[in-house]
Design a protein around this motif. Structure first.
Motif, PDB file in Angstrom:
ATOM      1  N   ASN A   8      60.212  43.980  68.347  1.00  0.00           N
ATOM      2  CA  ASN A   8      59.844  44.522  67.041  1.00  0.00           C
ATOM      3  C   ASN A   8      58.645  43.769  66.462  1.00  0.00           C
ATOM      4  OD1 ASN A   8      60.337  46.407  64.945  1.00  0.00           O
ATOM      5  ND2 ASN A   8      61.337  44.820  63.736  1.00  0.00           N
ATOM      6  N   ALA A   9      58.629  42.467  66.616  1.00  0.00           N
ATOM      7  CA  ALA A   9      57.501  41.664  66.124  1.00  0.00           C
ATOM      8  C   ALA A   9      56.225  42.010  66.884  1.00  0.00           C
ATOM      9  CB  ALA A   9      57.808  40.178  66.266  1.00  0.00           C
ATOM     10  N   PHE A  10      56.317  42.156  68.190  1.00  0.00           N
ATOM     11  CA  PHE A  10      55.154  42.513  69.000  1.00  0.00           C
ATOM     12  C   PHE A  10      54.586  43.873  68.578  1.00  0.00           C
ATOM     13  CE2 PHE A  10      53.987  45.128  72.763  1.00  0.00           C
ATOM     14  CZ  PHE A  10      52.711  44.610  72.956  1.00  0.00           C
ATOM     15  N   ILE A  11      55.442  44.864  68.396  1.00  0.00           N
ATOM     16  CA  ILE A  11      54.978  46.199  67.983  1.00  0.00           C
ATOM     17  C   ILE A  11      54.317  46.137  66.619  1.00  0.00           C
ATOM     18  CG2 ILE A  11      55.749  48.512  67.329  1.00  0.00           C
ATOM     19  CD1 ILE A  11      57.857  48.318  69.531  1.00  0.00           C
ATOM     20  N   ALA A  12      54.909  45.382  65.699  1.00  0.00           N
ATOM     21  CA  ALA A  12      54.337  45.269  64.351  1.00  0.00           C
ATOM     22  C   ALA A  12      52.945  44.653  64.392  1.00  0.00           C
ATOM     23  CB  ALA A  12      55.261  44.442  63.458  1.00  0.00           C
ATOM     24  N   ILE A  61      47.880  44.653  79.977  1.00  0.00           N
ATOM     25  CA  ILE A  61      49.330  44.579  80.180  1.00  0.00           C
ATOM     26  C   ILE A  61      50.061  44.880  78.875  1.00  0.00           C
ATOM     27  CG2 ILE A  61      51.242  43.017  80.734  1.00  0.00           C
ATOM     28  CD1 ILE A  61      49.364  41.560  82.649  1.00  0.00           C
ATOM     29  N   GLY A  62      49.533  44.367  77.780  1.00  0.00           N
ATOM     30  CA  GLY A  62      50.149  44.607  76.471  1.00  0.00           C
ATOM     31  C   GLY A  62      50.139  46.068  76.098  1.00  0.00           C
ATOM     32  N   ARG A  63      49.051  46.769  76.437  1.00  0.00           N
ATOM     33  CA  ARG A  63      48.956  48.198  76.111  1.00  0.00           C
ATOM     34  C   ARG A  63      50.017  48.988  76.884  1.00  0.00           C
ATOM     35  NH1 ARG A  63      44.151  48.323  77.029  1.00  0.00           N
ATOM     36  NH2 ARG A  63      43.439  47.854  74.918  1.00  0.00           N
ATOM     37  N   ALA A  64      50.199  48.649  78.150  1.00  0.00           N
ATOM     38  CA  ALA A  64      51.220  49.333  78.956  1.00  0.00           C
ATOM     39  C   ALA A  64      52.622  48.993  78.462  1.00  0.00           C
ATOM     40  CB  ALA A  64      51.057  48.953  80.426  1.00  0.00           C
ATOM     41  N   TYR A  65      52.821  47.733  78.088  1.00  0.00           N
ATOM     42  CA  TYR A  65      54.133  47.308  77.618  1.00  0.00           C
ATOM     43  C   TYR A  65      54.476  47.940  76.276  1.00  0.00           C
ATOM     44  CZ  TYR A  65      57.983  44.155  76.426  1.00  0.00           C
ATOM     45  OH  TYR A  65      59.219  43.643  76.078  1.00  0.00           O
ATOM     46  N   LEU A  66      53.459  48.173  75.434  1.00  0.00           N
ATOM     47  CA  LEU A  66      53.678  48.701  74.090  1.00  0.00           C
ATOM     48  C   LEU A  66      54.381  50.058  74.134  1.00  0.00           C
ATOM     49  CD1 LEU A  66      53.244  48.512  71.011  1.00  0.00           C
ATOM     50  CD2 LEU A  66      50.999  49.552  71.356  1.00  0.00           C
ATOM     51  N   ASP A  67      53.930  50.952  74.998  1.00  0.00           N
ATOM     52  CA  ASP A  67      54.543  52.284  75.079  1.00  0.00           C
ATOM     53  C   ASP A  67      56.012  52.200  75.444  1.00  0.00           C
ATOM     54  OD1 ASP A  67      52.146  53.464  74.433  1.00  0.00           O
ATOM     55  OD2 ASP A  67      51.537  53.768  76.525  1.00  0.00           O
ATOM     56  N   ARG A  68      56.330  51.364  76.418  1.00  0.00           N
ATOM     57  CA  ARG A  68      57.740  51.224  76.819  1.00  0.00           C
ATOM     58  C   ARG A  68      58.545  50.520  75.731  1.00  0.00           C
ATOM     59  NH1 ARG A  68      58.566  51.866  82.301  1.00  0.00           N
ATOM     60  NH2 ARG A  68      60.773  51.881  81.675  1.00  0.00           N
ATOM     61  N   ALA A  69      57.915  49.578  75.039  1.00  0.00           N
ATOM     62  CA  ALA A  69      58.622  48.852  73.985  1.00  0.00           C
ATOM     63  C   ALA A  69      58.980  49.792  72.838  1.00  0.00           C
ATOM     64  CB  ALA A  69      57.753  47.701  73.470  1.00  0.00           C
ATOM     65  N   ARG A  70      58.050  50.688  72.478  1.00  0.00           N
ATOM     66  CA  ARG A  70      58.362  51.660  71.425  1.00  0.00           C
ATOM     67  C   ARG A  70      59.571  52.497  71.816  1.00  0.00           C
ATOM     68  NH1 ARG A  70      54.247  51.777  67.704  1.00  0.00           N
ATOM     69  NH2 ARG A  70      52.115  51.499  68.466  1.00  0.00           N
ATOM     70  N   GLN A  71      59.615  52.911  73.059  1.00  0.00           N
ATOM     71  CA  GLN A  71      60.731  53.756  73.508  1.00  0.00           C
ATOM     72  C   GLN A  71      62.049  53.010  73.419  1.00  0.00           C
ATOM     73  OE1 GLN A  71      60.078  55.753  77.232  1.00  0.00           O
ATOM     74  NE2 GLN A  71      62.249  56.235  77.515  1.00  0.00           N
ATOM     75  N   VAL A  72      62.020  51.713  73.764  1.00  0.00           N
ATOM     76  CA  VAL A  72      63.239  50.904  73.667  1.00  0.00           C
ATOM     77  C   VAL A  72      63.745  50.868  72.230  1.00  0.00           C
ATOM     78  CG1 VAL A  72      64.142  48.546  73.805  1.00  0.00           C
ATOM     79  CG2 VAL A  72      62.794  49.471  75.684  1.00  0.00           C
ATOM     80  N   LEU A  73      62.832  50.616  71.272  1.00  0.00           N
ATOM     81  CA  LEU A  73      63.253  50.552  69.878  1.00  0.00           C
ATOM     82  C   LEU A  73      63.709  51.905  69.362  1.00  0.00           C
ATOM     83  CD1 LEU A  73      60.913  48.121  67.922  1.00  0.00           C
ATOM     84  CD2 LEU A  73      63.131  47.703  68.953  1.00  0.00           C
ATOM     85  N   GLU A  74      63.034  52.978  69.781  1.00  0.00           N
ATOM     86  CA  GLU A  74      63.448  54.316  69.350  1.00  0.00           C
ATOM     87  C   GLU A  74      64.830  54.654  69.905  1.00  0.00           C
ATOM     88  OE1 GLU A  74      60.517  57.227  70.223  1.00  0.00           O
ATOM     89  OE2 GLU A  74      58.998  56.325  68.926  1.00  0.00           O
ATOM     90  N   ASP A  75      65.080  54.277  71.159  1.00  0.00           N
ATOM     91  CA  ASP A  75      66.407  54.519  71.743  1.00  0.00           C
ATOM     92  C   ASP A  75      67.472  53.738  70.985  1.00  0.00           C
ATOM     93  OD1 ASP A  75      65.363  56.224  73.615  1.00  0.00           O
ATOM     94  OD2 ASP A  75      65.278  54.733  75.214  1.00  0.00           O
TER      95      ASP A  75
END
Length: 302
Positions: A8-12, A61-75
């Motif tokens: 959550n901190a990374f996405i913010a 790497i951060g850009r690729a990780y961001l998309d998957r991280a958003r999905q994790v939080l949405e799930d």
């Protein structure tokens, strides 16, 4: 849960491009946000963010990780919402709304909403500034006029006429304008919240037509402009919701109604999310019902 805090901190930070703004949104210290992101990067063994003294940007790497991280939080949000929905919408709803619309129309609606949903707390910021919902942590905003941010979901709530008006005693002294060109000879009370305050746009035979006005009184808000017009200081042009009460009472008179421009609209806007929070859905649905049909600010005077 620590890992979710890190994500959550990374996405913010990625959304805000700033540790300070991310911390404000998350209501924690900048040091705490920095610690969570650093811990995430250490655990992954990869740098997700490039940091300079002026900017924060994503690595590849951060850009690729961001998309998957958003999905994790949405799930995760979907999982929690599926439980909370069983007991109804709840939680804190942060709302941004324009000052003049809030004072004239929105406050009564908010009080009705608060009575109907006792498990939802409201934190309302009245500002004519275009806030960044994601960066500043707002759940929803009420906005009037053209929408420029295509990253937000927008739901149209109501139409608003732009009304040109003046007090009867002022018109008795100066005469009533019968064409938009006549306004150049009148004293205008100018709302500086407009994009180009002295350029008033009308419609002539279905086509836009502009006129440049002048005046010695300028206010950053429609209510003050209406008050000045009522006091006889000149002609003003404001949204109908700001002038409706004075128009119904006869303290001011609508002018050039045959030349009004296309109506503007009130929208509720909120960030995209695969699963909309029940509190946001409840609020937006409530406003849509509340303002369905011909707005009350168009009634009783035209």
């Amino acid at each position: 849960m620590d890992r979710l805090d890190e994500i959550n901190a990374f996405i913010a930070v990625a959304d805000a491009r700033s540790f300070t703004h991310a911390a404000r949104r998350l209501e924690v210290s900048s040091a705490q946000v920095s610690k969570l992101v650093a811990r995430l990067e250490n655990r992954l063994g990869a740098r997700l963010l490039n940091r300079t003294t002026r900017d924060v940007s994503l690595t590849d790497i951060g850009r690729a990780y961001l998309d998957r991280a958003r999905q994790v939080l949405e799930d995760f949000a979907t999982l929690e919402s599926s439980v909370s929905e069983q007991s109804g919408p709840r939680g804190l709803l942060r709302l941004s709304a324009p000052v003049s619309f809030g004072a004239a129309e929105l406050v009564p609606a908010l009080l009705e909403f608060a009575a109907a949903y006792p498990d939802i707390s409201l934190d309302v910021t009245s500002t004519d500034r275009m806030v960044n919902l994601v960066e500043e942590g707002f759940d929803v905003a009420v906005r009037i006029g053209l929408l420029s941010d295509s990253s937000l979901v927008a739901r149209k709530l109501a139409a608003v006429r732009m009304v040109t008006c003046a007090a009867p005693d002022y018109l008795a002294r100066t005469g009533s304008p019968t064409t938009i060109g006549d306004l150049t000879a009148h004293e205008a009370v100018i709302d500086t919240n407009l994009a180009d305050p002295t350029l008033w746009r009308f419609g002539v035979e279905g086509a836009p037509a502009d006129v440049r006005v002048r005046g010695r009184l300028r206010f950053s808000g429609a209510p003050a402009c209406v008050a000045a017009a009522v006091a006889g200081f000149g002609v003003t042009r404001v949204p109908a919701f700001a002038a409706a009460e004075a128009l119904r009472a006869g303290r001011i008179k609508a002018l050039l109604c045959d030349f009004e421009p296309e109506q503007i609209h009130v929208h509720a806007v909120y960030p995209h999310a695969r699963h909309l929070a029940p509190k946001v859905r409840a609020f937006v649905d409530f406003l849509a019902r509340r303002y369905a049909g011909e707005p009350e600010w168009h009634q009783g005077w035209s």
